[in-house]
Structures are given as structure tokens and as C-alpha cells.
Design a protein around this motif. Structure first.
Motif, PDB file in Angstrom:
ATOM      1  N   ALA A   1       0.809  -1.223   0.000  1.00 48.37           N
ATOM      2  CA  ALA A   1       0.000   0.000   0.000  1.00 48.37           C
ATOM      3  C   ALA A   1       0.836   1.265   0.000  1.00 48.37           C
ATOM      4  O   ALA A   1       0.368   2.325  -0.430  1.00 48.37           O
ATOM      5  CB  ALA A   1      -0.922  -0.002   1.221  1.00 48.37           C
ATOM      6  N   SER A   2       2.070   1.189   0.475  1.00 46.67           N
ATOM      7  CA  SER A   2       2.902   2.387   0.562  1.00 46.67           C
ATOM      8  C   SER A   2       3.534   2.755  -0.770  1.00 46.67           C
ATOM      9  O   SER A   2       4.093   3.843  -0.920  1.00 46.67           O
ATOM     10  CB  SER A   2       4.002   2.192   1.607  1.00 46.67           C
ATOM     11  N   LEU A   3       3.473   1.856  -1.748  1.00 45.61           N
ATOM     12  CA  LEU A   3       4.185   2.039  -3.005  1.00 45.61           C
ATOM     13  C   LEU A   3       3.216   2.308  -4.150  1.00 45.61           C
ATOM     14  O   LEU A   3       2.195   1.633  -4.285  1.00 45.61           O
ATOM     15  CB  LEU A   3       5.028   0.797  -3.301  1.00 45.61           C
ATOM     16  N   THR A   4       3.555   3.286  -4.971  1.00 45.96           N
ATOM     17  CA  THR A   4       2.797   3.571  -6.188  1.00 45.96           C
ATOM     18  C   THR A   4       3.721   3.374  -7.387  1.00 45.96           C
ATOM     19  O   THR A   4       4.792   3.979  -7.459  1.00 45.96           O
ATOM     20  CB  THR A   4       2.274   5.019  -6.201  1.00 45.96           C
ATOM     21  N   VAL A   5       3.325   2.486  -8.294  1.00 42.69           N
ATOM     22  CA  VAL A   5       4.099   2.277  -9.517  1.00 42.69           C
ATOM     23  C   VAL A   5       3.710   3.361 -10.513  1.00 42.69           C
ATOM     24  O   VAL A   5       2.581   3.416 -10.975  1.00 42.69           O
ATOM     25  CB  VAL A   5       3.840   0.878 -10.105  1.00 42.69           C
ATOM     26  N   GLU A   6       4.652   4.233 -10.820  1.00 44.98           N
ATOM     27  CA  GLU A   6       4.379   5.351 -11.715  1.00 44.98           C
ATOM     28  C   GLU A   6       4.696   5.019 -13.169  1.00 44.98           C
ATOM     29  O   GLU A   6       4.112   5.594 -14.086  1.00 44.98           O
ATOM     30  CB  GLU A   6       5.179   6.569 -11.265  1.00 44.98           C
TER      31      GLU A   6
ATOM     32  N   ASN B   1       8.933   4.176  -9.142  1.00 43.65           N
ATOM     33  CA  ASN B   1       7.987   4.032  -8.040  1.00 43.65           C
ATOM     34  C   ASN B   1       8.087   5.219  -7.094  1.00 43.65           C
ATOM     35  O   ASN B   1       9.091   5.934  -7.074  1.00 43.65           O
ATOM     36  CB  ASN B   1       8.275   2.752  -7.233  1.00 43.65           C
ATOM     37  N   SER B   2       7.058   5.406  -6.297  1.00 43.45           N
ATOM     38  CA  SER B   2       7.109   6.392  -5.217  1.00 43.45           C
ATOM     39  C   SER B   2       6.586   5.742  -3.946  1.00 43.45           C
ATOM     40  O   SER B   2       5.730   4.845  -3.996  1.00 43.45           O
ATOM     41  CB  SER B   2       6.293   7.639  -5.556  1.00 43.45           C
ATOM     42  N   PHE B   3       7.131   6.175  -2.805  1.00 47.14           N
ATOM     43  CA  PHE B   3       6.743   5.657  -1.498  1.00 47.14           C
ATOM     44  C   PHE B   3       6.191   6.796  -0.650  1.00 47.14           C
ATOM     45  O   PHE B   3       6.756   7.888  -0.633  1.00 47.14           O
ATOM     46  CB  PHE B   3       7.939   5.054  -0.762  1.00 47.14           C
TER      47      PHE B   3
ATOM     48  N   SER C   1       9.612   9.243  -0.784  1.00 44.10           N
ATOM     49  CA  SER C   1      10.781   8.985  -1.626  1.00 44.10           C
ATOM     50  C   SER C   1      10.349   8.412  -2.966  1.00 44.10           C
ATOM     51  O   SER C   1       9.183   8.051  -3.170  1.00 44.10           O
ATOM     52  CB  SER C   1      11.744   8.011  -0.931  1.00 44.10           C
ATOM     53  N   HIS C   2      11.317   8.325  -3.862  1.00 37.78           N
ATOM     54  CA  HIS C   2      11.102   7.755  -5.198  1.00 37.78           C
ATOM     55  C   HIS C   2      12.155   6.681  -5.434  1.00 37.78           C
ATOM     56  O   HIS C   2      13.219   6.678  -4.800  1.00 37.78           O
ATOM     57  CB  HIS C   2      11.218   8.833  -6.276  1.00 37.78           C
ATOM     58  N   SER C   3      11.866   5.797  -6.367  1.00 33.83           N
ATOM     59  CA  SER C   3      12.859   4.789  -6.708  1.00 33.83           C
ATOM     60  C   SER C   3      12.810   4.483  -8.198  1.00 33.83           C
ATOM     61  O   SER C   3      11.774   4.620  -8.851  1.00 33.83           O
ATOM     62  CB  SER C   3      12.645   3.492  -5.913  1.00 33.83           C
ATOM     63  N   ILE C   4      13.966   4.095  -8.708  1.00 36.85           N
ATOM     64  CA  ILE C   4      14.089   3.527 -10.050  1.00 36.85           C
ATOM     65  C   ILE C   4      14.576   2.103  -9.871  1.00 36.85           C
ATOM     66  O   ILE C   4      15.534   1.854  -9.135  1.00 36.85           O
ATOM     67  CB  ILE C   4      15.085   4.327 -10.905  1.00 36.85           C
ATOM     68  N   VAL C   5      13.914   1.159 -10.522  1.00 38.82           N
ATOM     69  CA  VAL C   5      14.289  -0.248 -10.424  1.00 38.82           C
ATOM     70  C   VAL C   5      14.437  -0.807 -11.835  1.00 38.82           C
ATOM     71  O   VAL C   5      13.561  -0.607 -12.677  1.00 38.82           O
ATOM     72  CB  VAL C   5      13.238  -1.071  -9.643  1.00 38.82           C
ATOM     73  N   VAL C   6      15.557  -1.487 -12.081  1.00 34.11           N
ATOM     74  CA  VAL C   6      15.809  -2.094 -13.390  1.00 34.11           C
ATOM     75  C   VAL C   6      16.149  -3.563 -13.189  1.00 34.11           C
ATOM     76  O   VAL C   6      17.055  -3.905 -12.415  1.00 34.11           O
ATOM     77  CB  VAL C   6      16.959  -1.391 -14.133  1.00 34.11           C
ATOM     78  N   TYR C   7      15.408  -4.432 -13.871  1.00 29.37           N
ATOM     79  CA  TYR C   7      15.672  -5.867 -13.862  1.00 29.37           C
ATOM     80  C   TYR C   7      16.460  -6.208 -15.126  1.00 29.37           C
ATOM     81  O   TYR C   7      16.044  -5.852 -16.231  1.00 29.37           O
ATOM     82  CB  TYR C   7      14.375  -6.662 -13.902  1.00 29.37           C
ATOM     83  N   GLY C   8      17.568  -6.931 -14.974  1.00 28.80           N
ATOM     84  CA  GLY C   8      18.351  -7.363 -16.124  1.00 28.80           C
ATOM     85  C   GLY C   8      18.829  -8.788 -15.952  1.00 28.80           C
ATOM     86  O   GLY C   8      18.780  -9.344 -14.851  1.00 28.80           O
TER      87      GLY C   8
END
Length: 217
Positions: free
Chosen positions: A114-119, A136-138, A174-181
Motif C-alpha cells: 500500500a505504501s508504493l505507487t508504480v508510476e 515508483n514512489s513511497f 521517496s522515489h525509486s528507479i528499479v531495473v531488472y536485467g
């Protein structure tokens, strides 16, 4: 209090990283993330027992509190209430190229937080290979905390162990960038936490360099 906030912030990044081969011709159809030219950069190396990574030592440092999968801190934020940090998780073997099915599985897991929004969440290509790119944003408020408890992600006991509602509510947005490789047949997840728009590019560049230089041990 400051240490608790950092531990909780690192835990949030792990929630964003969690949830969840080879090159794929279909990658050419995805928006491209262009590799930075690192040939003239002065790069340093950090290793954490599972992999080695390179980074721009003018901007990033390993001199910070190590929590969970934290690897780097932005130099000008070390010791502050809002440390900009890079996390890396080796999530296990994966021979198959990243695809929409995995991306949807990740999204399904993140929707429970619930704390995370996928932008933003999309497949991109990096050096000819598909990657999953997320922004994402928290944020925390009483409603989010109640939802986390209702969804059994937290208990009242774990909430108290973390310092109670006041500690959670004091965590800055806060905000986050996540990259899966995929590297050497392993799923590698890179995540960067930041707070100001001006810090976003620094995080993107750090992940870009890591994507090019990671060596699985």
C-alpha cells in the motif's frame, strides 16, 4: 531514530526489488536505454561477496551504513536524513529473456504494498537485451499503515518493533528507479532511492554503469 529510518527505507527498497537469459530479438521493439560511454570515466569497484560493480567515485561512495542489499550512497547525502542509495539483488538463475509475463508478475506483487505507487513500468532494451524498467514512489500515512496491517504485510508487533507509528510516519516520501536485467544467466535487480528530482539522473547513471560492469562471482 535516524538509523531506524534508514533500516526501514532499505526494507522498502527490498519490497520494490522483490516480487519477482539471453538476448531476445524482440528487444529491438522496446524503447532503448543507451549505455553511457564509460571508456573515459574514472571508475571504482565495489564487491559484496556475490558480485562486483563499478561506479563513478566522484558521485558515489561505499562509505555509508550497510543495510541489507545497499551498495552505494551518493556522497553529498551520506549521514543525512535522506540518503540517496543504490541497492543490488542477485535474484537467482534465469535463462529465459525478460518478458511481459515476468513484468506482470512483478506488478501483481507490488500492488499488495500500500505504501508504493508504480508510476511507470515497461520493457526497454539495453545493449540489445530486454530489461524491465520501473519508477515508483513511497509515502506513509495512517491509512497506508492500516492497509499494511490489514493485508498482513505487517503486524502490530512488528510495527512496534520498528518504533511504532510515529517512526513510520516520520519516513520522508521517496522515489525509486528499479531495473531488472539478465547477466550471466542470473536475474539481477538494481534499485536506486532518491528524494529530489535533481537526484534522479544520478541514480539512472549509476544503474546504467552497473548494468555494463557487473561481474557475478
Amino acid at each position: 531514530m535516524k538509523k531506524m529510518k534508514r533500516i526501514l527505507a532499505a526494507g522498502l527498497m527490498l519490497l520494490a526489488l522483490a516480487g519477482c537469459g539471453t538476448s531476445d530479438n524482440q528487444a529491438a521493439e522496446y524503447p532503448a536505454m543507451e549505455p553511457l560511454d564509460i571508456s573515459k570515466m574514472e571508475l571504482a569497484t565495489v564487491e559484496n561477496g556475490t558480485a562486483k560493480y563499478q561506479y563513478d567515485a566522484d558521485v558515489w561512495t561505499t562509505e555509508g551504513e550497510v543495510v541489507n542489499s545497499l551498495v552505494l550512497y551518493a556522497r553529498d547525502t551520506v549521514g543525512t536524513e535522506k540518503p540517496v542509495a543504490i541497492n543490488v539483488q542477485i535474484a537467482g538463475e534465469r535463462k529465459k529473456a525478460l518478458d511481459e509475463d515476468l513484468m506482470n508478475q512483478v506488478l501483481e506483487q507490488l500492488e499488495k504494498n500500500a505504501s508504493l505507487t508504480v508510476e511507470k513500468c515497461e520493457l526497454r532494451s539495453f545493449d540489445g537485451n530486454p530489461v524491465i524498467y520501473m519508477e515508483n514512489s513511497f509515502t506513509f500515512n495512517d491509512e497506508v499503515i492500516d492497509q499494511m496491517i490489514e493485508n498482513e504485510l505487517w503486524t502490530e508487533e512488528s510495527l512496534e518493533q520498528a518504533g511504532g507509528r510515529e517512526t513510520i510516519l516520520a519516513i520522508p516520501d521517496s522515489h525509486s528507479i528499479v531495473v531488472y536485467g539478465i547477466l550471466d544467466g542470473n536475474l539481477v535487480i538494481y534499485g536506486g532511492t532518491y528524494y529530489e528530482d535533481a537526484q534522479k539522473q544520478e541514480v539512472l547513471d549509476a544503474i546504467n554503469i552497473m548494468l555494463q560492469t557487473t561481474e557475478i562471482e
